[in-house]
Design a protein around this motif. Structure first.
Motif, short mmCIF file in Angstrom:
data_model
loop_
_atom_site.label_atom_id
_atom_site.label_comp_id
_atom_site.label_asym_id
_atom_site.label_seq_id
_atom_site.Cartn_x
_atom_site.Cartn_y
_atom_site.Cartn_z
N UNK A 64 45.39 23.16 49.53
CA UNK A 64 44.18 23.02 48.72
C UNK A 64 44.55 22.73 47.28
N UNK A 65 43.57 22.70 46.40
CA UNK A 65 43.86 22.42 44.99
C UNK A 65 44.88 23.41 44.43
N UNK A 66 45.96 22.89 43.86
CA UNK A 66 47.04 23.72 43.36
C UNK A 66 46.57 24.67 42.26
N UNK A 67 45.70 24.17 41.36
CA UNK A 67 45.31 25.01 40.23
C UNK A 67 44.52 26.23 40.70
N UNK A 68 43.68 26.05 41.74
CA UNK A 68 42.90 27.18 42.25
C UNK A 68 43.80 28.21 42.91
N UNK A 69 44.79 27.73 43.66
CA UNK A 69 45.73 28.64 44.31
C UNK A 69 46.52 29.44 43.28
N UNK A 70 46.89 28.79 42.19
CA UNK A 70 47.62 29.48 41.13
C UNK A 70 46.76 30.58 40.51
N UNK A 71 45.50 30.28 40.26
CA UNK A 71 44.61 31.28 39.66
C UNK A 71 44.39 32.45 40.61
N UNK A 72 44.23 32.16 41.90
CA UNK A 72 44.06 33.24 42.88
C UNK A 72 45.28 34.15 42.92
N UNK A 73 46.47 33.55 42.84
CA UNK A 73 47.69 34.36 42.85
C UNK A 73 47.81 35.18 41.56
N UNK A 74 47.42 34.56 40.47
CA UNK A 74 47.44 35.26 39.18
C UNK A 74 46.49 36.46 39.23
N UNK A 75 45.29 36.25 39.78
CA UNK A 75 44.32 37.34 39.89
C UNK A 75 44.85 38.47 40.76
N UNK A 76 45.53 38.10 41.85
CA UNK A 76 46.10 39.11 42.75
C UNK A 76 47.18 39.93 42.06
N UNK A 77 48.03 39.26 41.28
CA UNK A 77 49.11 39.97 40.60
C UNK A 77 48.58 40.87 39.47
N UNK A 78 47.49 40.45 38.84
CA UNK A 78 46.88 41.31 37.82
C UNK A 78 46.25 42.53 38.46
N UNK A 79 45.54 42.32 39.58
CA UNK A 79 44.87 43.43 40.27
C UNK A 79 45.88 44.44 40.81
N UNK A 80 47.04 43.96 41.25
CA UNK A 80 48.06 44.85 41.83
C UNK A 80 48.89 45.56 40.78
N UNK A 81 48.78 45.15 39.54
CA UNK A 81 49.57 45.76 38.47
C UNK A 81 50.89 45.09 38.21
N UNK A 82 51.17 44.00 38.92
CA UNK A 82 52.43 43.28 38.66
C UNK A 82 52.40 42.60 37.30
N UNK A 83 51.22 42.22 36.86
CA UNK A 83 51.04 41.65 35.53
C UNK A 83 50.17 42.60 34.72
N UNK A 84 50.70 43.14 33.65
CA UNK A 84 50.00 44.14 32.86
C UNK A 84 49.24 43.50 31.70
N UNK A 85 48.19 44.17 31.20
CA UNK A 85 47.46 43.65 30.04
C UNK A 85 48.38 43.36 28.87
N UNK A 86 48.16 42.22 28.25
CA UNK A 86 48.96 41.84 27.09
C UNK A 86 50.17 41.00 27.39
N UNK A 87 50.56 40.91 28.68
CA UNK A 87 51.73 40.11 29.04
C UNK A 87 51.44 38.63 28.77
N UNK A 88 52.41 37.98 28.12
CA UNK A 88 52.25 36.55 27.82
C UNK A 88 52.73 35.73 29.01
#
Length: 477
Positions: free
Chosen positions: A26-50
């Protein structure tokens, strides 16, 4: 085009975030955003991380920079990240994505509420509303017209009636220029959603209406502050911002800014229009803070009809609970607004519009408003009298005054102290755009108390606090 594997590997090593598994088709950009959302929800990416710079992440994944740009914009629209010039794209904190609104029942039962910008309480409102409801219900044709699905722009009869009343107030509009809305906040959101794309920028005074701040944030728009002076937005600072950023829309309140009370002269309005034309800006004028014709300047839609929109609402005039208003727009923008409104709510409620327009047509509303204007003038005079030694800005017909606190007093502490004395106020933070530092000031609304005596009592308590300011101990840090 082949991928330089060595370049890709080096880029991957430098990235602090990469998708950990193969992305679905599917569209690459959408898949990237979905993965980003998943990593934020799981705590792999913390608030403030660049997040990785766009070029670096594109090289690491073997995709175009455009794909990463689109992904980051979509992530910003969803409220997952925040992009700032000079600091890159960072993960948002959980609380940052939420608008900073104050609940309408903040004031305690025994507190004098000076925090809300609402019509002055009076039994006359209930009496007039009851009479308007009765008149509508007694006319079968009016009931039939109100109960059917309405056109996207709203009932033609109601648009005609509203234009007639607005003309009596000195505001000439054509019914075809109006789209009826569920109040002023809905008109704000509708204009932004229909006319500004996610990731694009809007601008306003650095201190502005919190509902606009919330709408821009909810829609994933960049909201940029413009410096002001005693007349509101400065044209030279707007010009400078437009040279640095691509701005789609400027939101402003020329009659008097909420919360600062700044008013634009005719020369200032013309200067703002010149900048808007030079940089192809849309102008969204919020007229919900309605004033009488004697105090009103030239509306921007008269100066720049091709690019200016105007918001009207009865929230401050008749009752906030009516949720009835209108958005004036140029013909070339109306199709976009109709499509967006249909997607949101199909049309404004016909019954609400019928009751409101009946109320305006009866003539009782004019008597009610004349009483309210007179009462507000008297209440503003009380503010000036009781708080005279302190720095105030206000409009004679304004629902509020803006009090700049003496040196050494912090707004948040003053609001807390006032609450302890039985007075409810709002500090400056909810009105601040972006990361602008909040000035040490509070907004004082003159309309919530049912009587001038109650208002005077609240103002006296504020005056005592201000006079005691040198003796108030500084808060412990």
């Amino acid at each position: 085009m082949g991928v330089d594997m060595d370049l890709q590997q080096k880029a991957r090593e430098r990235c602090n975030w990469l998708p950990e598994r193969e992305l679905p088709p599917g569209p690459m950009y959408k898949a990237l955003v979905d993965q980003l959302a998943s990593d934020i929800a799981s705590g792999k990416l913390l608030p403030g991380v660049r997040l990785p710079p766009q070029r670096l992440l594109a090289d690491a994944l073997g995709v175009t920079v455009g794909t990463i740009t689109r992904a980051y914009r979509e992530a910003e629209r969803r409220g997952l990240v925040e992009a700032r010039v000079g600091s890159g794209t960072r993960v948002k904190g959980k609380t940052e994505a939420l608008p900073h609104f104050h609940h309408l029942t903040r004031a305690g039962q025994d507190s004098i509420d000076l925090s809300l910008s609402i019509p002055i309480p009076t039994p006359l409102r209930q009496q007039q509303l009851a009479a308007s409801l009765q008149r509508v219900s007694s006319r079968p044709s009016a009931v039939d017209e109100a109960l059917v699905y309405q056109p996207e722009q709203g009932c033609p009869t109601q648009r005609d009636q509203l234009c007639q009343w607005l003309e009596s107030q000195g505001l000439q509009m054509d019914p075809e220029e109006l789209i009826l809305t569920e109040g002023g906040q809905h008109a704000d959101f509708l204009a932004l959603q229909a006319l500004v794309k996610p990731g694009e920028a809007v601008a306003s005074a650095a201190l502005t209406y919190p509902g606009m701040i919330a709408a821009a944030r909810q829609l994933g728009l960049k909201h940029l502050p413009v410096g002001t002076d005693s007349e509101g937005i400065r044209p030279d600072m707007l010009e400078r911002l437009c040279q640095q950023q691509r701005i789609r829309l400027l939101y402003l309140m020329p009659e008097y800014n909420n919360p600062t009370g700044q008013r634009m002269s005719e020369a200032r309005r013309s200067a703002i229009v010149e900048v808007a034309r030079r940089h192809d800006l849309l102008l969204l004028e919020d007229g919900v803070q309605f004033v009488t014709a004697e105090y009103r300047g030239t509306p921007l839609y008269k100066l720049a009809p091709e690019r200016a929109l105007y918001i009207f609402s009865v929230s401050k005039l008749l009752a906030g609970g009516l949720r009835f208003g209108a958005l004036r727009a140029p013909a070339n923008l109306m199709a976009h607004l109709r499509v967006a409104l249909r997607a949101q709510c199909w049309s404004s409620p016909g019954l609400m519009g019928a009751v409101t327009c009946q109320w305006l047509a009866d003539g009782g509303a004019d008597a009610l408003l004349n009483w309210q204007w007179e009462e507000i003038r008297a209440r503003q005079a009380l503010v000036q009298e009781i708080l005279a030694p302190y720095e105030l800005s206000a409009h004679p017909c304004g629902f509020h005054a803006w009090l700049r606190l003496p040196e050494g007093l912090r707004a948040v502490d003053f609001v807390h102290l006032a609450d302890g004395r039985g007075v409810t106020l709002i500090a400056s933070e909810p009105f601040c755009v972006g990361s602008q530092p909040a000035p040490q000031a509070v907004r004082i609304c003159v309309t919530p108390p049912a009587s001038r005596e109650a208002l005077a009592e609240g103002l006296q308590r504020i005056r005592i606090l201000l006079d005691e300011a040198p003796a108030i101990p500084a808060p412990l840090l």
